[in-house]
Design a protein around this motif. Structure first.
Motif, PDB file in Angstrom:
ATOM      1  N   HIS A  76      15.091  15.662  -4.834  1.00  0.00           N
ATOM      2  CA  HIS A  76      14.964  14.244  -5.162  1.00  0.00           C
ATOM      3  C   HIS A  76      14.263  14.070  -6.503  1.00  0.00           C
ATOM      4  O   HIS A  76      13.472  14.901  -6.928  1.00  0.00           O
ATOM      5  N   GLY A  77      14.595  12.961  -7.152  1.00  0.00           N
ATOM      6  CA  GLY A  77      14.006  12.658  -8.457  1.00  0.00           C
ATOM      7  C   GLY A  77      13.491  11.238  -8.485  1.00  0.00           C
ATOM      8  O   GLY A  77      12.811  10.788  -7.566  1.00  0.00           O
ATOM      9  N   ASP A  78      13.877  10.475  -9.529  1.00  0.00           N
ATOM     10  CA  ASP A  78      13.311   9.149  -9.699  1.00  0.00           C
ATOM     11  C   ASP A  78      14.027   8.073  -8.893  1.00  0.00           C
ATOM     12  O   ASP A  78      13.624   6.913  -8.924  1.00  0.00           O
ATOM     13  N   GLU A  79      15.097   8.445  -8.145  1.00  0.00           N
ATOM     14  CA  GLU A  79      15.777   7.420  -7.358  1.00  0.00           C
ATOM     15  C   GLU A  79      14.864   6.810  -6.297  1.00  0.00           C
ATOM     16  O   GLU A  79      14.963   5.619  -5.972  1.00  0.00           O
ATOM     17  N   VAL A  80      13.942   7.617  -5.738  1.00  0.00           N
ATOM     18  CA  VAL A  80      13.046   7.071  -4.716  1.00  0.00           C
ATOM     19  C   VAL A  80      11.998   6.146  -5.341  1.00  0.00           C
ATOM     20  O   VAL A  80      11.620   5.128  -4.749  1.00  0.00           O
ATOM     21  N   ASP A  81      11.538   6.464  -6.531  1.00  0.00           N
ATOM     22  CA  ASP A  81      10.593   5.586  -7.223  1.00  0.00           C
ATOM     23  C   ASP A  81      11.259   4.266  -7.580  1.00  0.00           C
ATOM     24  O   ASP A  81      10.677   3.189  -7.421  1.00  0.00           O
ATOM     25  N   SER A  82      12.504   4.347  -8.044  1.00  0.00           N
ATOM     26  CA  SER A  82      13.235   3.134  -8.405  1.00  0.00           C
ATOM     27  C   SER A  82      13.438   2.235  -7.188  1.00  0.00           C
ATOM     28  O   SER A  82      13.210   1.017  -7.246  1.00  0.00           O
ATOM     29  N   ALA A  83      13.852   2.823  -6.067  1.00  0.00           N
ATOM     30  CA  ALA A  83      14.061   2.036  -4.848  1.00  0.00           C
ATOM     31  C   ALA A  83      12.743   1.469  -4.336  1.00  0.00           C
ATOM     32  O   ALA A  83      12.683   0.317  -3.888  1.00  0.00           O
ATOM     33  N   THR A  84      11.674   2.268  -4.401  1.00  0.00           N
ATOM     34  CA  THR A  84      10.363   1.800  -3.945  1.00  0.00           C
ATOM     35  C   THR A  84       9.924   0.572  -4.728  1.00  0.00           C
ATOM     36  O   THR A  84       9.432  -0.414  -4.148  1.00  0.00           O
ATOM     37  N   TYR A  85      10.094   0.609  -6.039  1.00  0.00           N
ATOM     38  CA  TYR A  85       9.666  -0.528  -6.863  1.00  0.00           C
ATOM     39  C   TYR A  85      10.433  -1.796  -6.502  1.00  0.00           C
ATOM     40  O   TYR A  85       9.847  -2.888  -6.389  1.00  0.00           O
ATOM     41  N   GLN A  86      11.740  -1.654  -6.298  1.00  0.00           N
ATOM     42  CA  GLN A  86      12.545  -2.836  -5.964  1.00  0.00           C
ATOM     43  C   GLN A  86      12.207  -3.379  -4.583  1.00  0.00           C
ATOM     44  O   GLN A  86      12.006  -4.585  -4.405  1.00  0.00           O
ATOM     45  N   VAL A  87      12.140  -2.495  -3.587  1.00  0.00           N
ATOM     46  CA  VAL A  87      11.838  -2.947  -2.226  1.00  0.00           C
ATOM     47  C   VAL A  87      10.442  -3.571  -2.172  1.00  0.00           C
ATOM     48  O   VAL A  87      10.243  -4.648  -1.603  1.00  0.00           O
ATOM     49  N   ALA A  88       9.463  -2.892  -2.783  1.00  0.00           N
ATOM     50  CA  ALA A  88       8.085  -3.403  -2.753  1.00  0.00           C
ATOM     51  C   ALA A  88       7.974  -4.756  -3.447  1.00  0.00           C
ATOM     52  O   ALA A  88       7.208  -5.626  -3.023  1.00  0.00           O
ATOM     53  N   THR A  89       8.751  -4.957  -4.513  1.00  0.00           N
ATOM     54  CA  THR A  89       8.719  -6.237  -5.215  1.00  0.00           C
ATOM     55  C   THR A  89       9.134  -7.379  -4.295  1.00  0.00           C
ATOM     56  O   THR A  89       8.480  -8.431  -4.238  1.00  0.00           O
ATOM     57  N   TYR A  90      10.224  -7.159  -3.561  1.00  0.00           N
ATOM     58  CA  TYR A  90      10.712  -8.239  -2.692  1.00  0.00           C
ATOM     59  C   TYR A  90       9.822  -8.421  -1.467  1.00  0.00           C
ATOM     60  O   TYR A  90       9.655  -9.551  -0.987  1.00  0.00           O
ATOM     61  N   LEU A  91       9.220  -7.343  -0.983  1.00  0.00           N
ATOM     62  CA  LEU A  91       8.252  -7.488   0.104  1.00  0.00           C
ATOM     63  C   LEU A  91       7.051  -8.305  -0.367  1.00  0.00           C
ATOM     64  O   LEU A  91       6.560  -9.197   0.334  1.00  0.00           O
ATOM     65  N   HIS A  92       6.596  -7.980  -1.574  1.00  0.00           N
ATOM     66  CA  HIS A  92       5.426  -8.675  -2.144  1.00  0.00           C
ATOM     67  C   HIS A  92       5.720 -10.164  -2.322  1.00  0.00           C
ATOM     68  O   HIS A  92       4.860 -11.009  -2.052  1.00  0.00           O
ATOM     69  N   ARG A  93       6.936 -10.475  -2.764  1.00  0.00           N
ATOM     70  CA  ARG A  93       7.307 -11.876  -2.953  1.00  0.00           C
ATOM     71  C   ARG A  93       7.327 -12.645  -1.638  1.00  0.00           C
ATOM     72  O   ARG A  93       7.172 -13.862  -1.623  1.00  0.00           O
ATOM     73  N   GLU A  94       7.539 -11.927  -0.536  1.00  0.00           N
ATOM     74  CA  GLU A  94       7.550 -12.557   0.785  1.00  0.00           C
ATOM     75  C   GLU A  94       6.140 -12.649   1.380  1.00  0.00           C
ATOM     76  O   GLU A  94       5.973 -13.011   2.544  1.00  0.00           O
ATOM     77  N   GLY A  95       5.140 -12.273   0.585  1.00  0.00           N
ATOM     78  CA  GLY A  95       3.769 -12.371   1.049  1.00  0.00           C
ATOM     79  C   GLY A  95       3.291 -11.187   1.858  1.00  0.00           C
ATOM     80  O   GLY A  95       2.231 -11.251   2.490  1.00  0.00           O
ATOM     81  N   VAL A  96       4.047 -10.098   1.828  1.00  0.00           N
ATOM     82  CA  VAL A  96       3.682  -8.897   2.576  1.00  0.00           C
ATOM     83  C   VAL A  96       2.736  -8.052   1.732  1.00  0.00           C
ATOM     84  O   VAL A  96       2.997  -7.795   0.551  1.00  0.00           O
ATOM     85  N   THR A  97       1.652  -7.604   2.324  1.00  0.00           N
ATOM     86  CA  THR A  97       0.736  -6.679   1.644  1.00  0.00           C
ATOM     87  C   THR A  97       1.360  -5.282   1.670  1.00  0.00           C
ATOM     88  O   THR A  97       1.734  -4.771   2.728  1.00  0.00           O
ATOM     89  N   THR A  98       1.492  -4.675   0.494  1.00  0.00           N
ATOM     90  CA  THR A  98       2.136  -3.360   0.391  1.00  0.00           C
ATOM     91  C   THR A  98       1.110  -2.279   0.093  1.00  0.00           C
ATOM     92  O   THR A  98       0.275  -2.425  -0.791  1.00  0.00           O
ATOM     93  N   ILE A  99       1.192  -1.188   0.849  1.00  0.00           N
ATOM     94  CA  ILE A  99       0.325  -0.022   0.646  1.00  0.00           C
ATOM     95  C   ILE A  99       1.250   1.160   0.379  1.00  0.00           C
ATOM     96  O   ILE A  99       2.134   1.449   1.190  1.00  0.00           O
ATOM     97  N   LEU A 100       1.082   1.817  -0.744  1.00  0.00           N
ATOM     98  CA  LEU A 100       1.933   2.951  -1.104  1.00  0.00           C
ATOM     99  C   LEU A 100       1.117   4.233  -1.113  1.00  0.00           C
ATOM    100  O   LEU A 100       0.127   4.343  -1.838  1.00  0.00           O
ATOM    101  N   ALA A 101       1.542   5.204  -0.294  1.00  0.00           N
ATOM    102  CA  ALA A 101       0.916   6.523  -0.280  1.00  0.00           C
ATOM    103  C   ALA A 101       1.809   7.494  -1.038  1.00  0.00           C
ATOM    104  O   ALA A 101       2.946   7.740  -0.640  1.00  0.00           O
ATOM    105  N   ASP A 102       1.299   8.030  -2.131  1.00  0.00           N
ATOM    106  CA  ASP A 102       2.086   8.973  -2.935  1.00  0.00           C
ATOM    107  C   ASP A 102       1.137   9.766  -3.816  1.00  0.00           C
ATOM    108  O   ASP A 102      -0.027   9.376  -4.007  1.00  0.00           O
ATOM    109  N   ASN A 103       1.621  10.869  -4.358  1.00  0.00           N
ATOM    110  CA  ASN A 103       0.803  11.663  -5.282  1.00  0.00           C
ATOM    111  C   ASN A 103       1.622  12.150  -6.465  1.00  0.00           C
ATOM    112  O   ASN A 103       1.341  13.202  -7.035  1.00  0.00           O
ATOM    113  N   ASN A 104       2.654  11.370  -6.830  1.00  0.00           N
ATOM    114  CA  ASN A 104       3.505  11.702  -7.962  1.00  0.00           C
ATOM    115  C   ASN A 104       2.975  11.006  -9.212  1.00  0.00           C
ATOM    116  O   ASN A 104       3.066   9.777  -9.325  1.00  0.00           O
ATOM    117  N   PRO A 105       2.407  11.743 -10.167  1.00  0.00           N
ATOM    118  CA  PRO A 105       1.828  11.091 -11.359  1.00  0.00           C
ATOM    119  C   PRO A 105       2.864  10.400 -12.224  1.00  0.00           C
ATOM    120  O   PRO A 105       2.506   9.577 -13.069  1.00  0.00           O
TER     121      PRO A 105
END
Length: 829
Positions: A19-48
Motif C-alpha cells: 500500500h502507498g498513498d491511496e489510504v492517506d488520500s481516502a482517509t483525508y476525504q472520509v475524515a473531512t466529511y465526518l468532520h463536517r457532520e460534527g463527528v470527532t475524528t481520532i486518527l491512529a497512525d505513525n506514517n510521517p
C-alpha cells in the motif's frame, strides 16, 4: 442506527509494497466529511509522510504512535470513541481490529464497528473461513487448505493438483507467497512461508495461473442497496500479481454475460458479508470455458478503489463517509455539481483509463527481475484517452523519467533467445519486449501462447507499433502528426522519432492549428449536467475545460510513488496547495498518480490527468492563465523546456525531491536544519543519524531529534551553519551536516533537506513546514520574521523502511535513502 459522535480511524502505518498513498488520500476525504457532520475524528497512525496526520482542521486528534493493540486500547480509554473504522488502514487494520475483538474491548465499551461486522473481520483475516462461507452460498471458489507442516502440505498439494500457491497465514512481511509447480519445489516454499507466518501455518491453494484476472469494486448501504462502481481488467494473466499488471477500466474483452455473472457474484458476496461501504473482489476467469473463481474479497480502500474513483469521477470516499454514518445511497446528496440521486447511479465511462506499474529497480536490476505472484512494483500511474492505445501511451509517458524512446532501442539489442526468455518469463519491461517481438514478426497466436494475454491487446499493441513505424518513415508529415497526437503521443517522443526537438514539433502544431482540447471525467458519460473539474486531453472539436477564476496557481505533482520519495512529495505539494487556498488562490494540479492526495476535490479546484511535459503545461497555461506554476526540482527537463517559451506565469521550483549522495560515515553525523527565505533564516531543529545495527556506520536515514549536543557546542555549530545557509541563492529548506571528530564537530556539507525529512520535521514540530514555504514564495509581503514556528515536541525517532525482504533482494552494504519505501515516526516519552 444511533447517532455517532466520535470515531477512531485506524491508519495503515508506513508505506510498503502492498500500500502507498491511496489510504492517506481516502482517509483525508472520509475524515473531512465526518468532520463536517460534527463527528470527532481520532486518527491512529505513525506514517510521517501522511497528509491527514498534519491537518488539524479535519483530524481532531492525531495520535502518532505504534500501531499496536496496546496503543489502540490507550486511545480508546483516552478519547472514548463510539465507533472504530478499520477500512482506511488496509489489511493491518483488520488484524488489529480482530485483536481488539478477541480482547472483548469493543463489546465491553459498546463501541460500534463501522463498514464490516465482527464475523466479516475474522473471515477477511482467515481465507479458509471465508472460503467455507462462500462455498455455502455456492460462490465459485478455488480450493484452499491450512497446514502447519510439510507432510500435510504435500498431501493437500496432491489432492488439489499442481501448480499450487503456498503462502503464509498472518504473514510477518508483506510478500509471502510462492507458486509451486511440482513436489521438488514444495519443501522450500513451505519452509520459507512457515518462517514468515506469525501463526506458524501456511495456506495451500489451487493455482489459477493463465486465467484472466478481473477486479470488481462494488458498494452497499445498510439497507442492502448495491451498485457496481467499476470492473477492471488486468492485461497480464493470473500468475502475475495484479499490482504489477497493466490494467484497463472499463474491462475491454469481456462478454456481457461474463460481466453480469461476476457482477451478481460480487453483489452476493458483499450482501453475505454484510459490508457497508466498498468491497473490492478479484476474480479469475477461464477464457475458454467461461468459468470463473473468486480469488479475494477486500472490504477496504486500496489502490484499485482509488483507480476506479479517479477514472470514473465517482466520489467513492465522499459517499462511503456518509454510508458509515447510516445514510442510504438514496439519501445522499452530492451537492450542486452532481445530479439528484447521483450517488445511486452506477458510473458509466465514455473514455478508457490505463494503469501501469512504477518500478523501484534500476535498469540493471530490472533485467534480472521476473514477475510472479508476489508484488514488486512500488507505485502506479495512469492515463486517460478515447482508445486503449491512447490511454496506454499517456500512462507509460507519465512514469518518472521514462526514456524518450520507450525502451525500444534497448529491446532491439536483445538476442532471439533473450527475447523469448523475456516473453515466457515476464519482467518489468515486458510491454516493450512484446512490441519488439511484434516488430520481429512474431504472430499474435505465438505471443498469446507464450504470454496468455488476450489477442485484443496485441491488436492495440500493433496499432502502437504501426504508428511508431509510420512516424519513423514519414518525418514532418502533417497527417501523421495529427494521427500521432490523436493517439496520445507526446511531442518529446515524436521529436525523438523525427530526429528534431519538441519545440519544433510544438511550432509545427501551432502552424497547422492543431490545438489540444480537454474532456471532463464525470460518472454519467455526459448523460447528466454534472462536473468534477477533472480533465484529460483530446484532439477534438469541443473544449470542456473552462478558465478558473483568478488568481490561480498550477502545481505539477511528483507523480507515482517511487523509492526514496515515497509519498512525501504528495504531502509537500498538497500542503502548499492548501496554503495557497488560504491566500484565495484557485489551485490546479497536473498529476498522473491515481492514489495521490493532491487529486482530492478538497485540495485541488481543478485536476488534469496528464504526463508532466512542457506541451501539457503550455496548453493548461493557455486555458487557465495561472499566475504561479510550481514544478518539482527533479523535473529538470521540464524546467529547462519551459525556459524556451515566453510564459507570463512565474515558475517556482519546489524543493528538490531527489536525494543527496552523502556517503555513510564511521563517525556520528548531525544535521542542523533551517528554513531560508532569501533574507532571513530560521533554525528548525537538530537531527542525529542513528547507527546502523548491522554495518555500525551512520547515514541520514534513521534519525533522532533533537541531537544530543552540549549547549555551548550547539551554539558554535549554529553560528557556522547559519553563515553557510545565508550564502544559498534560493529560498528553501537547508541542512548543514556535521561529522563528529572526538569531542568536536566538523562541518561537511550543506544540502537541501529531502522531502521525507521535511515531512518528519513537520510531524515532530506539530506544524506544516511546506505551507510556510508556500506562503514565503507566493506572498511578497510575508517573511520568516512573520512566521510562527514552534519548537520540536520532545524526542522523536524516525526509522526508514526498505523493500528488500518483500522483493527478495539482498540489501546493499548500507541501505541508502534512495531505496526507502516508507518510514515510521515515534515520540519518546
Amino acid at each position: 442506527m444511533k447517532k455517532i459522535n466520535s470515531i477512531l480511524i485506524i491508519g495503515a502505518g508506513p508505506n510498503n509494497i502492498q500500500h502507498g498513498d491511496e489510504v492517506d488520500s481516502a482517509t483525508y476525504q472520509v475524515a473531512t466529511y465526518l468532520h463536517r457532520e460534527g463527528v470527532t475524528t481520532i486518527l491512529a497512525d505513525n506514517n510521517p509522510f501522511s497528509y491527514s496526520l498534519n491537518d488539524s482542521s479535519v483530524i481532531d486528534h492525531s495520535s502518532i504512535g505504534p500501531l499496536t493493540v496496546d496503543h489502540l486500547i490507550a486511545l480508546i480509554e483516552k478519547y472514548q470513541p463510539q465507533a472504530i473504522l478499520p477500512t482506511l488502514g488496509n489489511r493491518q487494520a483488520f488484524l488489529l481490529t480482530q485483536e481488539l475483538l478477541e480482547k472483548g474491548i469493543l463489546r465491553e465499551r459498546e463501541i460500534e464497528l463501522l463498514g464490516v461486522p465482527e464475523a466479516t473481520v475474522r473471515q477477511i483475516n482467515n481465507p479458509v473461513l471465508l472460503e467455507r462461507t462462500l462455498r455455502r452460498m455456492d460462490a465459485p471458489m478455488k480450493k484452499i487448505a491450512t497446514v502447519n507442516n510439510y507432510p500435510d502440505a504435500l498431501d493437500e498439494a496432491n489432492k488439489i493438483g499442481y501448480p499450487v500457491i503456498i503462502r503464509s497465514v498472518l504473514p510477518k512481511i508483506t510478500s509471502t507467497r510462492q507458486i509451486v509447480h511440482d513436489q521438488s519445489e514444495l519443501a522450500d516454499a513451505v519452509s520459507k512461508c512457515l518462517r514468515h507466518s506469525r501463526a506458524e501455518q501456511v495456506y495451500v491453494q489451487q493455482s489459477l495461473a493463465g486465467y484472466k484476472e478481473i477486479e470488481v469494486v462494488v458498494q452497499r448501504d445498510h439497507s442492502g442497496t448495491m451498485m457496481m462502481l467499476g470492473m477492471v481488467e488486468d492485461v497480464d494473466p493470473i500468475g502475475i500479481h495484479a499490482g504489477d499488471s497493466i490494467a484497463f477500466n472499463p474491462a475491454q474483452t469481456l462478454l456481457d454475460r461474463q460481466i453480469q455473472d461476476m457482477r451478481d457474484t460480487a453483489f452476493a458476496i458483499t450482501r453475505k458479508l454484510r459490508i457497508v461501504g466498498i468491497n473490492h473482489i478479484q476474480f479469475a476467469l477461464d477464457p475458454v470455458s467461461d468459468n470463473f473463481y473468486v480469488i479475494k474479497s477486500s472490504p477496504y480502500f486500496d489502490r484499485m478503489v482509488s483507480f476506479v474513483a479517479q477514472s470514473t469521477g465517482y466520489p467513492i470516499s465522499m459517499v462511503c463517509a456518509q454510508l458509515y454514518l447510516g445514510r442510504t445511497l438514496r439519501e445522499i446528496d452530492l451537492g450542486p455539481s452532481f445530479t439528484k440521486h447521483a450517488a445511486l447511479i452506477e458510473p458509466v465511462m465514455d473514455h478508457i483509463a490505463a494503469r501501469v506499474p512504477v518500478w523501484g529497480f534500476s535498469p540493471e536490476e530490472a533485467r534480472k527481475q521476473v514477475l510472479g505472484t508476489e508484488k514488486k512494483s512500488v507505485g502506479t500511474v495512469f492515463g486517460i484517452g478515447r482508445s486503449p492505445a491512447e490511454a496506454l501511451f499517456k500512462a507509460v509517458e507519465s512514469r518518472y523519467h521514462e526514456p524518450t524512446d520507450f525502451h525500444l532501442n534497448e529491446q532491439k539489442k536483445l538476442s532471439e533467445d533473450e527475447l523469448i526468455d523475456r516473453l515466457v518469463h515476464p519482467h518489468p519491461d515486458r510491454l516493450f519486449s512484446l512490441l519488439e517481438a511484434m516488430r520481429r514478426g512474431y504472430t499474435t497466436y505465438e505471443l498469446v501462447e507464450m504470454t496468455k494475454i488476450d489477442p485484443f491487446y496485441f491488436d492495440q499493441l500493433a496499432q502502437m507499433r504501426d504508428l511508431i513505424n509510420e512516424l519513423i518513415n514519414h518525418p514532418g508529415k502533417e497527417p501523421v502528426l495529427v494521427k500521432a497526437k490523436h493517439m496520445g503521443l507526446s511531442n518529446k517522443l515524436i521529436a525523438k522519432l523525427w530526429k528534431t526537438t519538441p519545440r519544433q514539433i510544438y511550432q509545427l502544431m501551432q502552424d497547422h492549428n492543431l490545438n489540444m482540447k480537454y474532456k471532463e471525467v464525470e460518472p454519467s458519460a455526459g448523460e447528466f449536467d454534472q462536473h468534477t473539474q477533472t480533465f484529460y486531453s483530446a484532439y477534438e472539436d469541443e473544449n470542456e475545460a473552462l478558465t478558473l477564476p483568478q488568481p490561480s496557481a498550477l502545481f505539477i505533482g511528483t507523480g507515482g510513488l517511487r523509492l526514496g520519495l515515497s509519498n512525501a512529495g504528495d504531502f509537500f505539494v498538497a500542503s502548499m496547495m492548501m496554503q495557497l487556498h488560504k491566500q484565495k488562490f484557485h489551485t490546479i494540479i497536473m498529476n498522473c498518480n491515481p492514489s495521490s492526495v493532491t487529486l482530492n476535490t478538497l485540495i485541488a479546484d481543478k485536476r488534469y490527468i496528464e504526463p508532466a511535459s512542457a506541451e501539457n503545461v503550455l496548453s493548461i497555461v493557455e486555458i487557465d492563465q495561472p499566475q504561479l506554476i510550481f514544478v518539482p526540482a527533479s523535473y529538470t527537463g521540464l524546467l529547462e523546456a519551459l525556459k524556451e517559451y515566453d510564459l507570463q506565469s512565474k515558475v517556482i521550483t519546489l524543493p528538490d525531491d531527489r536525494l543527496n549522495n552523502l556517503q555513510p560515515k564511521s563517525n556520528q553525523l548531525v544535521a542542523l536544519d533551517y528554513l531560508w527565505d532569501g533574507n532571513n533564516k530560521k533554525f528548525l531543529a537538530s537531527t542525529a543519524a542513528l547507527q546502523s545495527p548491522t554495518k555500525f556506520d551512520y547515514e541520514m536515514i534513521n534519525l533522532r531529534l533533537p541531537a544530543e549536543i552540549p549547549a555551548d557546542q550547539l551554539a558554535t555549530m549554529k553560528e557556522q551553519a547559519g553563515a553557510v545557509v545565508e550564502q544559498q541563492d534560493t529560498p528553501g529548506f537547508y541542512q548543514v551536516i556535521f561529522e563528529q571528530e572526538g569531542l568536536t564537530y566538523k562541518s561537511l556539507t550543506v544540502q537541501s533537506i529531502t522531502l521525507p525529512e521535511v515531512a518528519f520535521l513537520s510531524k515532530s514540530m506539530g506544524t506544516n513546514l511546506p505551507a510556510i514555504l508556500g506562503r514565503l514564495v507566493s506572498d511578497e509581503d510575508f517573511t520568516l520574521a512573520d512566521a510562527q514556528i514552534p519548537q520540536p515536541m520532545g524526542t522523536v525517532i524516525y526509522r526508514a523502511s526498505f523493500p528488500f525482504e518483500s522483493l527478495h533482494m539482498k540489501p546493499e552494504q548500507t541501505p541508502g535513502p534512495d531505496k526507502i519505501i516508507g518510514a515510521e515516526i515515534q515520540f519518546i516519552e
